[in-house]
Design an enzyme around this catalytic site. Structure first.
Site, mmCIF file in Angstrom:
data_model
loop_
_atom_site.group_PDB
_atom_site.id
_atom_site.type_symbol
_atom_site.label_atom_id
_atom_site.label_comp_id
_atom_site.label_asym_id
_atom_site.label_seq_id
_atom_site.Cartn_x
_atom_site.Cartn_y
_atom_site.Cartn_z
ATOM 1 N N GLU A 184 79.923 105.290 0.459
ATOM 2 C CA GLU A 184 80.602 106.061 1.469
ATOM 3 C C GLU A 184 81.229 104.739 2.259
ATOM 4 O O GLU A 184 82.321 104.945 2.720
ATOM 5 C CB GLU A 184 79.936 106.954 2.351
ATOM 6 C CG GLU A 184 80.010 108.238 1.382
ATOM 7 C CD GLU A 184 78.455 108.616 0.572
ATOM 8 O OE1 GLU A 184 77.892 107.509 0.618
ATOM 9 O OE2 GLU A 184 78.249 109.621 0.311
ATOM 10 N N LYS A 199 80.805 123.778 5.915
ATOM 11 C CA LYS A 199 81.179 124.142 4.235
ATOM 12 C C LYS A 199 81.617 125.593 4.292
ATOM 13 O O LYS A 199 82.838 125.826 3.622
ATOM 14 C CB LYS A 199 79.879 124.141 3.710
ATOM 15 C CG LYS A 199 80.109 124.525 2.305
ATOM 16 C CD LYS A 199 78.736 124.318 1.495
ATOM 17 C CE LYS A 199 79.027 124.270 -0.001
ATOM 18 N NZ LYS A 199 77.879 123.918 -0.968
ATOM 19 N N MET A 221 77.075 80.970 8.162
ATOM 20 C CA MET A 221 77.432 80.877 9.612
ATOM 21 C C MET A 221 76.287 80.835 10.242
ATOM 22 O O MET A 221 75.944 80.000 11.270
ATOM 23 C CB MET A 221 78.459 82.075 9.944
ATOM 24 C CG MET A 221 78.776 82.099 11.598
ATOM 25 S SD MET A 221 79.852 80.392 11.785
ATOM 26 C CE MET A 221 81.371 80.891 11.349
ATOM 27 N N PHE A 278 69.419 121.129 5.345
ATOM 28 C CA PHE A 278 69.644 120.181 4.400
ATOM 29 C C PHE A 278 70.948 119.436 4.516
ATOM 30 O O PHE A 278 71.945 119.668 4.488
ATOM 31 C CB PHE A 278 69.469 120.622 2.787
ATOM 32 C CG PHE A 278 69.608 119.463 1.971
ATOM 33 C CD1 PHE A 278 68.591 118.390 1.509
ATOM 34 C CD2 PHE A 278 70.762 119.580 0.858
ATOM 35 C CE1 PHE A 278 68.769 117.454 0.835
ATOM 36 C CE2 PHE A 278 70.722 118.655 0.114
ATOM 37 C CZ PHE A 278 69.754 117.607 0.029
ATOM 38 N N GLN A 279 70.661 118.191 4.606
ATOM 39 C CA GLN A 279 71.736 117.153 4.593
ATOM 40 C C GLN A 279 72.625 117.237 6.139
ATOM 41 O O GLN A 279 73.913 117.260 6.130
ATOM 42 C CB GLN A 279 72.530 116.834 3.498
ATOM 43 C CG GLN A 279 72.001 116.315 2.345
ATOM 44 C CD GLN A 279 72.943 115.941 1.311
ATOM 45 O OE1 GLN A 279 73.946 116.423 0.959
ATOM 46 N NE2 GLN A 279 72.623 114.921 0.509
#
Lengths: 569, 159
Positions: free
Chosen positions: A50, A162, A473, A112-113
């Protein structure tokens, strides 16, 4: 028209003219993906993470100036997207990220999630929405795109539960937006502009200080016109590379921590800073009390909060750089360019004294050489993205940028792993252009899964890995400031880059000589396949000049004039 | 900057009355390291807006940044940095019933308040006045062994 919420999301994306969406499906966003399957108004690129999807949308937005769109699911899908949002937020990139959320009835139950996406993203988005009903969905989507691209642009998150994507209702995409509390200022105050013009006419050592805002407002032609008309020299920030064009005689270079000598001295000695779309970042100013100490400041910025935030401003102008310059340039008719001649001469001498230079070598590839060489080989039309670290600074210093939006990098947040997915986004927007991600052996591993994405969709991005077997760096700072204690920066253990690229459907090149370098670039451009070009460079090369953190801009560590690199090679 | 003193200031923020707008305002203060001394919020009658009053501290530059950063929030309609204002605060103090009730009543009356509730074990006094006077009232009330003190935070209106 009757449709479900998922269709509404797709219809809004189509109505906004978006051609490419980057994303990754999951439980809470599945209904939307079902509608994506059925439509043909836009294409969807399946990135393999993602974060990469959001960076790709970001790269797409930076290359085109349009709003980039990414789509992720709830919970971990969203949290993976946060770095992408923050990256875009810090650089004011217009973007809409649509995330799934658990159904309304489950919100607050640790489902969930489930994660509080608007809570987490509040400080790293320009604005965010949790959609609470189907009725408000079309308006929210319209507002999201409007907010993302208007005023000072930025990323906007739309979190869609959803159940709303399943629900069916009437869809009419609004034609206009009315947010009474959000009215960006585009037009600069006329009187302030007149005062600023008077100050320019009075000044002896004026300096144009150009920032990313010039790129965002598509004002580079006007900036060049302003410079040409007045013959005032210019410095660019990291985000403004390409605005003036490398060949422009009025361009001194990049200023700041790794700015060149002439640019930093110009800022230290100027009597009038003309700041256009820049925000006086600490990497630019160094020690604030010494920054432009002898100068009055004109500050043009669309974000009023940037004005006077760090540096006291004498001529504040809130407005869009483009609109302000449209008014300002005619007022400068008849300005005496000879007035600044002595100033230009001084700066020219500074540049001759300490040009942006490095010592080339026949034994080993110098990273600066690689940047210059690829600039020669791939031509002016290419797009260069980068990750974060030494390679980024070398690219900013040495690549001959010719126009804005040619240089895409994470300036504000400094996100390693940004370059490759951003290159994928840029290449998708401009398939005919060569796109090179200048990266390091540290950064590239942070989103290397995108090899698979690029191979699957045949997005031939060239990843030029300037490989010094170090987190360069950090290693450089350890050399200078930590008595060479190279704590956790030695990357001697490495993957087989060639094999890695090939395993994912790309091509790999191992480059150790200049001849191999040219051959690899030539082949990569012909192959039309994503590649890893593993370029072994001088291990202990430093990015110079360097203003040590917190130091005054005029106190620079300068590049050596002869090969005195005392480090073990 | 000429003004480096950390001054007490009161800011009114008029916001669209939508969900999580208060969180946006307070998160901005937290995220940018500004102080909130007190905060009140309530809907504005007959409108879709709410009025947030924030008591804060900071020098001139910080105050300017707070105002500008608040303005950047999309649902923020108006930010008023109060100069000439009428400000009030309310306090409720609970005393044990065993204390001298007439003394408490007189004290509260001296601050334009009074006793608003008497129960079997407790008596509750209420005072609404300027924040400075509220502070004095609370100090004066200490001798009657208050068991609980609740302040409302400041509300202000520009004169």
């Amino acid at each position: 028209m009757q449709m479900n919420g998922a269709q509404m999301v797709c219809e809004a994306i189509i109505a906004e003219g978006v051609k490419t969406v980057f994303g990754y499906p999951g439980g809470a966003i599945m209904h939307v993906y079902d509608e994506i399957y059925k439509q043909n108004g836009f294409e969807h690129i399946l990135n393999r993470h993602e974060q990469a999807a959001v960076h790709a949308a970001d790269g797409y937005a930076r290359a085109t100036g349009e709003v980039g769109v990414a789509m992720v699911t709830s919970g971990p899908g969203f949290t993976n997207a946060v770095t992408g949002l923050a990256t875009a937020y810090m650089d004011s990139i217009p973007m809409v990220v649509i995330s799934g959320q658990v159904p309304l009835s489950l919100i607050g139950t640790d489902g969930f999630q489930e994660i509080d996406a608007v809570g987490i993203s509040r400080p790293c988005t320009k604005h965010n929405f949790l959609v609470r009903s189907l009725e408000e969905l079309p308006r929210v989507l319209k507002e999201a795109f409007y907010i993302a691209r208007s005023g000072r642009p930025g990323p906007v998150l739309v979190d869609v539960p959803k159940d709303i994507t399943v629900e069916i209702g009437k869809f009419k995409y609004p034609d206009t937006v009315s947010i009474p509390s959000y009215k960006p200022t585009y037009k600069g105050n006329k009187r302030q502009i007149e005062k600023a013009v008077e100050a320019i006419k009075r000044a002896k050592k004026p300096l144009l200080y150009l920032g990313g805002g010039v790129v965002l407002s598509n004002a580079y032609e006007l900036v060049r016109k302003l410079a040409e008309k007045t013959q005032i020299p210019a410095v660019e920030t990291l985000m403004a590379r390409g605005v003036m064009g490398a060949k422009n005689p009025l361009l001194l270079g990049m200023l700041g921590m790794h700015g060149n000598y002439a640019s930093n001295m110009a800022m230290s000695e100027t009597d009038l800073v003309i700041s256009l779309g820049a925000r006086f970042d600490d990497r630019v100013t160094g020690k604030l009390s010494e920054f432009a100490k002898y100068a009055d400041v004109i500050h043009v910025d669309i974000d009023a909060a940037n004005i006077g935030k760090l540096v006291e401003v004498d001529y504040p102008i809130v407005g869009d750089v483009k609109r302000v310059l449209e008014e300002m340039i005619p007022l400068l008719e008849g300005v005496e360019t000879d007035r600044y001649r002595a100033w230009r001469e001084i700066l020219k001498r500074y540049n001759e004294l300490h040009p942006q230079s490095y010592i080339d070598s026949d034994e080993v590839i110098k990273p600066q050489w690689a940047i210059e060489r690829i600039g020669e080989l791939i031509g002016e039309d290419a797009i260069i993205t980068s990750d974060v670290g030494q390679h980024q600074m070398w690219a900013a210093q040495h690549y001959p940028f010719d126009r804005p939006r040619q240089w895409i990098n994470s300036g504000g947040l400094g996100t390693m792993g940004f370059g490759f997915p951003a290159a994928i986004g840029a290449k998708r927007a401009f398939p005919e252009k060569t796109v090179v991600n200048v990266t390091g052996d540290g950064s590239i591993l942070m989103n290397m899964q995108e090899l698979v994405t690029a191979a699957e969709y045949k997005i031939p991005v060239i990843n030029m890995i300037l490989n010094n077997h170090f987190l360069g760096m950090v290693r450089q700072w350890q050399t200078f400031f930590y008595e060479k204690r190279y704590s956790e920066t030695d990357l001697t253990f490495q993957p087989n880059w060639k094999a890695l690229a090939e395993a994912c459907g790309g091509i790999g090149y191992d480059v150790t000589t200049k001849v191999e370098f040219d051959a690899a670039v030539k082949d990569a451009m012909e192959q039309n396949k994503v590649c890893f070009m593993n370029v072994a460079v001088n291990r202990f090369e430093d990015v110079l000049p360097m203003v040590p953190s917190g130091g005054a801009l005029f106190n620079m560590m300068l590049p050596p004039k002869s090969e005195t690199d005392g480090e073990e090679k | 900057m000429a003004k480096t003193m950390n001054e007490r200031r009161v800011i009114s923020v008029v916001v669209m009355n939508e969900s999580s707008v208060l969180a946006r305002v307070t998160a901005l203060f937290a995220g940018r390291g500004y102080n909130i001394e007190s905060l009140t919020v309530a809907p504005i009658p007959n409108s879709e807006m709410s009025h947030i009053t924030i008591e804060t501290k900071g020098n001139a530059r910080v105050m300017e940044q707070i105002t500008k950063q608040l303005h950047k929030l999309i649902p923020v309609y108006k930010v008023i940095e109060h100069e000439e204002m009428v400000e009030k605060e309310m306090v409720l103090v609970k005393f044990p019933i065993a204390e001298n009730l007439s003394d408490i009543a007189s004290l509260a009356a001296a601050y334009n308040g009074g006793i608003v509730n008497v129960g079997r074990e407790m008596v509750i006094a209420q005072v609404a006045d300027e924040p400075k006077r509220i502070k004095h009232f609370i100090e004066a009330a200490q001798r009657y062994n208050p068991c609980e003190t609740v302040r409302s935070g400041v509300v202000a209106i520009e004169r």
